[in-house]
Design an enzyme around this catalytic site. Structure first.
Site, PDB file in Angstrom:
ATOM      1  N   SER A 183       0.791  -1.226   0.000  1.00 11.87           N
ATOM      2  CA  SER A 183       0.000   0.000   0.000  1.00 11.87           C
ATOM      3  C   SER A 183       0.825   1.278   0.000  1.00 11.87           C
ATOM      4  CB  SER A 183      -0.951   0.004   1.200  1.00 11.87           C
ATOM      5  OG  SER A 183      -0.226  -0.043   2.420  1.00 11.87           O
ATOM      6  N   HIS A 211      -5.997  -4.012  -0.689  1.00 17.42           N
ATOM      7  CA  HIS A 211      -5.913  -2.917  -1.655  1.00 17.42           C
ATOM      8  C   HIS A 211      -6.119  -3.409  -3.088  1.00 17.42           C
ATOM      9  CE1 HIS A 211      -4.701   0.554   0.830  1.00 17.42           C
ATOM     10  NE2 HIS A 211      -4.153  -0.352   1.615  1.00 17.42           N
ATOM     11  N   LYS A 242     -12.362  -0.602   2.353  1.00 20.61           N
ATOM     12  CA  LYS A 242     -11.741   0.144   1.261  1.00 20.61           C
ATOM     13  C   LYS A 242     -12.697   0.169   0.068  1.00 20.61           C
ATOM     14  CE  LYS A 242      -6.976  -0.348   2.844  1.00 20.61           C
ATOM     15  NZ  LYS A 242      -7.311  -0.715   4.230  1.00 20.61           N
TER      16      LYS A 242
END
Length: 398
Positions: A183, A211, A242
């Site tokens: 990330s 991610h 996310k």
């Protein structure tokens, strides 16, 4: 307490003087590509809101309806009286989306990674971990009695060397652990090579795909789909916080025996309250939308490519890659302060970004991490680049 407070105040002052202080800016309203802060309206380029779903009214309505149907909270852990049928429905839907036998929900992916290793592995086993893995993986591995080996980031030769050491040490089970996307850099783990080595050394592959899930890969199923190794990755962890709505909650998706054992032994699961009903309902809607978000994924990729090309043309140093995370680098001894100053000036110019420095990233490798969203327009991206250019000039003139 006086002695402790004095010690802490001295350390905090040192953090401020080094330009490493991490300020928390308030958002006056819902999350989205455009936000309001105490400094005024701003384009938001520092959220993990990859599909733009965090402020989506469809998720809000699903959560609102769930409050009426399911109530506010569960006041219990899962195995006592904290399981609604929608919790199991979400787990089955995650598993179906990711092509695994089953899935198990946690309060966060941090908790998922914190609970998995101790529950599954013993002192007879070995864990081989990428050096840039997320803090939650590092902490989870520390809680486990298995032998620990660390390999250089995405370095397959070093991974081989650590696998040799693990096998020569007599490990019964060997598990390779990696982020799917790192990330802070926006780079991908080399999953095909990792899976090849896993097969050679009879190792398990575990990927934290926080991610990537929802927007990486043709169907949004993350890095295993992106690299064509879905059937070669054994354990997936990820987050609902996310791309999948941006609220809270994490999961493990894997074979049935793994999931069943986590229900019996994973301490963060056994001793933490169940996810709130509204979060579950909103996450189910987010997962449904993500599965069909082909146009959004294509737009996100286009905006990411535009940002990179415009920033490189303007002379900024960006770590290589194609992920929507872009690490705009400010290297050197004064880089941390420069990154903080540029980010602060950009907020004054109406663009919200965040600077990262030690200990979040290594010393001398400060950066501003820019994250693109499918909700950003071409105009938004060009405005962000223009603010970078202006802020760089303004900071240099001070």
């Amino acid at each position: 307490m006086d002695t402790l407070s004095a010690t802490l105040e001295a350390e905090l002052q040192s953090i401020r003087e080094q330009g490493l202080w991490k300020a928390e800016r308030e958002i006056l309203g819902r999350q989205g590509p455009h936000v309001t802060t105490p400094a005024g309206d701003a384009l938001n380029f520092c959220a993990n809101n990859y599909l733009g779903l965090a402020g989506d009214e469809r998720l809000t309505q699903a959560a609102r309806d769930a409050l009426d149907t399911w109530g506010f909270g569960m006041s219990s852990v899962r195995f006592i009286c904290g399981t609604q049928d929608q919790h199991r429905a979400l787990e089955r839907e995650i598993a179906a989306f990711l092509h695994t036998d089953d899935a198990i929900l946690f309060s966060s992916c941090f908790d998922a990674n914190g609970g998995i290793f101790e529950a599954l592995f013993t002192a007879k086993d070995a864990i081989v971990s990428d050096e840039l893995n997320h803090a939650s993986l590092i902490d989870g591995i520390r809680l486990c009695k298995a032998a620990r080996f660390r390999y250089k980031n995405a370095d397959l030769e070093d991974l081989r060397a650590q696998l040799v050491a693990a096998r020569e040490g007599g490990a019964e089970q060997v598990v390779i652990v990696t982020d799917g996307v790192f990330s802070m850099d926006g780079s991908y783990a080399p999953l095909p090579g990792i899976c090849d080595l896993a097969e050679e050394f009879r190792a398990i592959v575990m990927v934290d795909d926080s991610h990537a899930t929802g927007f990486v890969g043709a169907g949004g199923r993350g890095t295993p789909e992106y690299f064509g190794v879905e059937d070669r990755v054994d354990i997936l962890t990820g987050t609902l916080g996310k791309a999948l709505g941006g609220a809270s909650g994490g999961y493990v998706a894997a074979g049935q025996a793994v999931i069943d054992m986590l229900r019996q032994r994973a301490r963060p699961y056994l001793f933490s309250n169940t996810l709130a009903p509204a979060v579950v309902a909103g996450s189910r809607e987010a997962l449904r939308l993500a599965a069909a978000a082909n146009a959004e994924r294509e737009h996100l990729a286009a905006m990411a490519a535009l940002f990179r090309s415009e920033m490189e043309a303007a002379g900024f140093e960006i770590l290589p890659g194609t992920h929507p995370i872009h690490a705009v680098m400010f290297p050197g001894e004064d880089g941390a302060r420069q990154a903080v100053d540029v980010a602060a000036r950009m907020l004054e110019l109406g663009v919200y970004v965040t600077a990262f420095s030690f200990p979040v990233v290594p010393r001398g490798k400060a950066r501003i991490r820019v994250q693109l969203s499918a909700a950003h327009s071409e105009q938004d991206v060009r405005a962000c680049v223009a603010a970078f250019i202006q802020a760089r000039e303004d900071v240099a003139d001070r």
